[in-house]
Design an enzyme around this catalytic site. Structure first.
Site, PDB file in Angstrom:
ATOM      1  N   TYR A  56       0.904  -1.462  -0.048  1.00  0.00           N
ATOM      2  CA  TYR A  56      -0.065   0.023   0.001  1.00  0.00           C
ATOM      3  C   TYR A  56       0.770   1.437  -0.034  1.00  0.00           C
ATOM      4  O   TYR A  56       0.471   2.399  -0.278  1.00  0.00           O
ATOM      5  CB  TYR A  56      -0.814  -0.040   1.196  1.00  0.00           C
ATOM      6  CG  TYR A  56      -1.874  -0.945   1.378  1.00  0.00           C
ATOM      7  CD1 TYR A  56      -2.205  -1.927   0.428  1.00  0.00           C
ATOM      8  CD2 TYR A  56      -2.780  -1.196   2.361  1.00  0.00           C
ATOM      9  CE1 TYR A  56      -3.045  -2.992   0.377  1.00  0.00           C
ATOM     10  CE2 TYR A  56      -3.669  -2.223   2.470  1.00  0.00           C
ATOM     11  CZ  TYR A  56      -3.803  -3.155   1.558  1.00  0.00           C
ATOM     12  OH  TYR A  56      -4.582  -4.258   1.692  1.00  0.00           O
ATOM     13  N   LYS A 110       1.295  -6.852   5.781  1.00  0.00           N
ATOM     14  CA  LYS A 110       1.102  -8.072   5.213  1.00  0.00           C
ATOM     15  C   LYS A 110       2.415  -8.109   4.302  1.00  0.00           C
ATOM     16  O   LYS A 110       2.890  -6.990   3.719  1.00  0.00           O
ATOM     17  CB  LYS A 110      -0.038  -7.862   4.295  1.00  0.00           C
ATOM     18  CG  LYS A 110      -1.378  -7.642   4.789  1.00  0.00           C
ATOM     19  CD  LYS A 110      -2.575  -7.723   3.856  1.00  0.00           C
ATOM     20  CE  LYS A 110      -3.748  -6.941   4.565  1.00  0.00           C
ATOM     21  NZ  LYS A 110      -3.941  -5.234   4.295  1.00  0.00           N
ATOM     22  N   HIS A 123      -0.030 -11.860   2.365  1.00  0.00           N
ATOM     23  CA  HIS A 123      -0.787 -11.350   1.435  1.00  0.00           C
ATOM     24  C   HIS A 123      -1.662 -11.970   0.415  1.00  0.00           C
ATOM     25  O   HIS A 123      -2.847 -11.758   0.288  1.00  0.00           O
ATOM     26  CB  HIS A 123      -0.061  -9.978   0.845  1.00  0.00           C
ATOM     27  CG  HIS A 123      -1.161  -8.798   0.482  1.00  0.00           C
ATOM     28  ND1 HIS A 123      -0.820  -7.569   0.561  1.00  0.00           N
ATOM     29  CD2 HIS A 123      -2.316  -8.855   0.409  1.00  0.00           C
ATOM     30  CE1 HIS A 123      -1.796  -6.618   0.331  1.00  0.00           C
ATOM     31  NE2 HIS A 123      -2.839  -7.463   0.235  1.00  0.00           N
TER      32      HIS A 123
HETATM   33  N1  NAP Z   1      -5.874  -8.539   1.728  1.00  0.00           N
HETATM   34  C1  NAP Z   1      -6.081  -8.121   0.711  1.00  0.00           C
HETATM   35  O1  NAP Z   1      -5.983  -8.378  -0.460  1.00  0.00           O
HETATM   36  C2  NAP Z   1      -7.027  -6.912   0.620  1.00  0.00           C
HETATM   37  C3  NAP Z   1      -7.869  -6.609  -0.544  1.00  0.00           C
HETATM   38  C4  NAP Z   1      -8.657  -5.364  -0.614  1.00  0.00           C
HETATM   39  C5  NAP Z   1      -8.652  -4.626   0.541  1.00  0.00           C
HETATM   40  N2  NAP Z   1      -8.074  -4.990   1.730  1.00  0.00           N
HETATM   41  C6  NAP Z   1      -8.116  -4.104   2.964  1.00  0.00           C
HETATM   42  O2  NAP Z   1      -9.530  -3.911   3.184  1.00  0.00           O
HETATM   43  C7  NAP Z   1      -9.750  -2.641   3.372  1.00  0.00           C
HETATM   44  C8  NAP Z   1     -11.232  -2.332   2.659  1.00  0.00           C
HETATM   45  O3  NAP Z   1     -11.486  -2.694   1.510  1.00  0.00           O
HETATM   46  P1  NAP Z   1     -11.491  -1.702   0.192  1.00  0.00           P
HETATM   47  O4  NAP Z   1     -10.867  -0.624   0.544  1.00  0.00           O
HETATM   48  O5  NAP Z   1     -11.082  -2.419  -0.952  1.00  0.00           O
HETATM   49  O6  NAP Z   1     -13.335  -1.524   0.113  1.00  0.00           O
HETATM   50  P2  NAP Z   1     -14.202  -0.996   0.982  1.00  0.00           P
HETATM   51  O7  NAP Z   1     -13.692  -0.883   2.331  1.00  0.00           O
HETATM   52  O8  NAP Z   1     -15.416  -1.945   0.764  1.00  0.00           O
HETATM   53  O9  NAP Z   1     -14.788   0.343   0.276  1.00  0.00           O
HETATM   54  C9  NAP Z   1     -13.789   1.434   0.488  1.00  0.00           C
HETATM   55  C10 NAP Z   1     -14.357   2.620  -0.666  1.00  0.00           C
HETATM   56  O10 NAP Z   1     -15.639   2.842  -0.142  1.00  0.00           O
HETATM   57  C11 NAP Z   1     -15.610   4.533  -0.164  1.00  0.00           C
HETATM   58  N3  NAP Z   1     -16.590   4.746   0.920  1.00  0.00           N
HETATM   59  C12 NAP Z   1     -16.235   4.389   2.351  1.00  0.00           C
HETATM   60  N4  NAP Z   1     -17.410   4.861   3.093  1.00  0.00           N
HETATM   61  C13 NAP Z   1     -18.263   5.469   2.312  1.00  0.00           C
HETATM   62  C14 NAP Z   1     -19.554   6.063   2.387  1.00  0.00           C
HETATM   63  N5  NAP Z   1     -19.889   5.903   3.623  1.00  0.00           N
HETATM   64  N6  NAP Z   1     -20.101   6.546   1.114  1.00  0.00           N
HETATM   65  C15 NAP Z   1     -19.568   6.574   0.014  1.00  0.00           C
HETATM   66  N7  NAP Z   1     -18.399   5.655  -0.027  1.00  0.00           N
HETATM   67  C16 NAP Z   1     -17.756   5.268   0.795  1.00  0.00           C
HETATM   68  C17 NAP Z   1     -14.160   4.687   0.041  1.00  0.00           C
HETATM   69  O11 NAP Z   1     -14.178   6.002  -0.220  1.00  0.00           O
HETATM   70  P3  NAP Z   1     -13.374   7.082   0.359  1.00  0.00           P
HETATM   71  O12 NAP Z   1     -11.838   6.770   0.879  1.00  0.00           O
HETATM   72  O13 NAP Z   1     -13.219   8.418  -0.808  1.00  0.00           O
HETATM   73  O14 NAP Z   1     -14.504   7.411   1.551  1.00  0.00           O
HETATM   74  C18 NAP Z   1     -13.278   3.558  -0.715  1.00  0.00           C
HETATM   75  O15 NAP Z   1     -13.694   4.008  -2.119  1.00  0.00           O
HETATM   76  C19 NAP Z   1      -8.647  -2.059   2.164  1.00  0.00           C
HETATM   77  O16 NAP Z   1      -8.585  -0.690   2.652  1.00  0.00           O
HETATM   78  C20 NAP Z   1      -7.415  -2.775   2.733  1.00  0.00           C
HETATM   79  O17 NAP Z   1      -6.854  -2.389   4.009  1.00  0.00           O
HETATM   80  C21 NAP Z   1      -7.316  -6.198   1.798  1.00  0.00           C
END
Ligand code: NAP
Length: 302
Positions: free
Chosen positions: A66, A91, A124
């Site tokens: 990241y 990770k 990861h």
């Molecule tokens: N291990 C892995 O391979 C892996 C893969 C993917 C993710 N992850 C981890 O999981 C975390 C969460 O997953 P993710 O970031 O992919 O997806 P998520 O949490 O499902 O969605 C994040 C997105 O939603 C937006 N958002 C959040 N709250 C909102 C609201 N109330 N209204 C409108 N939009 C909103 C955010 O935009 P803004 O930031 O502009 O608010 C961002 O674009 C990651 O950040 C990471 O730490 C791990």
């Protein structure tokens, strides 16, 4: 208890507060709600982590790929929250797998975040960068990586170790040979992709599930079923999706760089803990299952 005194169309089911922490198999407690930081960079990452800590969240999820360890380091230092009160997950990336590399990677992460230890380190991805998904090198190198994590764990440099994006067969292979069994599997879980069999295997093996992309990377926030349930319970779509995952026994790590959105989750999850989605609402959300993936797909990795 079902209370229907709010309005004819409002149904809020009260229940025992959801647990604020989950206990890993080695007894380590970790906060069930954390802040995701994928794609959060520079000032955005720093401000998001600062906001999360100020609002009482105590779990930050990052990863070496990241590239936001600098801002996280600054936010941790500036927050004044003692190190022992914040749970930091990172990770080892697909670029860092293998003998002699994984340890170096974890030490690099600790140095860049400015911590003496990490609370949780995950492999990861089951595959290795620049190795074909069907190559047996993936299995060999993720095993070498795991053995390095086991050593770091036994030396006390990391409080818990686990995996991410491991499918059933990756997990079974690891469980069959690990001296220290994985404590966590972090993978994509939301109503469109519920992974019931994988979650069942994790439960059976005492592996905590951390759901990522719980908001469907923002796409699910506008789904008509989600917005209908949100209206019924007088919560926001994000609060409904996070509650759904927590009620299903997962920890969550939603991501936002906007403090008001982080405040929205925290208000409901840390302060308003005593409501639940009803069985009908859970069933409606589970009706969205279609296997859709918002993130990367590890199923082809041998
Ligand atoms: N291990 C892995 O391979 C892996 C893969 C993917 C993710 N992850 C981890 O999981 C975390 C969460 O997953 P993710 O970031 O992919 O997806 P998520 O949490 O499902 O969605 C994040 C997105 O939603 C937006 N958002 C959040 N709250 C909102 C609201 N109330 N209204 C409108 N939009 C909103 C955010 O935009 P803004 O930031 O502009 O608010 C961002 O674009 C990651 O950040 C990471 O730490 C791990």
């Amino acid at each position: 208890m079902l209370i229907s005194d709010l309005s004819a169309s409002t149904m809020v089911t009260l229940g025992k507060p959801l647990p604020r922490t989950l206990t890993l198999r080695n007894g380590v407690e970790f906060p069930a709600v954390g802040l995701g930081t994928f794609r959060a960079q520079d000032d955005d990452a720093r401000n998001a982590v600062m906001a999360a800590l100020r609002l009482g969240l105590r779990h930050i999820d990052t990863a070496s790929i990241y590239k936001n360890e600098g801002p996280i380091r600054e936010a941790l230092a500036a927050s004044g929250v003692p190190r022992g009160e914040v749970f930091v997950t990172s990770k080892v990336s697909p670029y860092e797998q293998g003998a002699g590399r994984a340890r170096k990677a974890v030490e690099g992460i600790m140095e860049r975040i400015g911590v003496q230890y990490l609370d949780l380190v995950l492999v990861h991805w089951p595959g290795v960068s620049r190795v074909a998904p069907d190559s047996s090198l993936n299995a060999q190198m993720r095993w070498e990586t795991w053995q390095e994590l086991e050593r770091l764990y036994s030396e006390g440099r990391v409080r818990a170790i686990g995996v991410s994006n491991y499918e059933e067969r990756h997990l079974r292979e690891l469980l069959g040979r690990a001296a220290v069994k994985p404590m966590v599997n972090q993978f994509e879980v939301h109503p469109r992709r519920q992974r019931l069999e994988l979650r069942q295997l994790c439960k059976q093996e005492g592996i905590a599930v951390v759901a990522y992309a719980s908001l469907g990377c923002a796409d699910l926030l506008n789904h008509p079923t989600v917005t209908r349930v949100a209206a019924e319970v007088r919560r926001t779509p994000a609060q409904v999706l996070l509650r759904w995952a927590l009620q299903g026994g997962c920890a969550v790590i939603p991501k936002s760089v906007r403090p008001e959105r982080i405040a929205e989750w925290r208000e409901d999850l840390l302060l308003g803990g005593d409501w639940r989605l009803s069985q009908e609402q859970v069933t409606a959300l589970e009706g969205l299952e279609d296997g859709h993936k918002y993130c990367w797909d590890p199923s082809a990795v041998m």
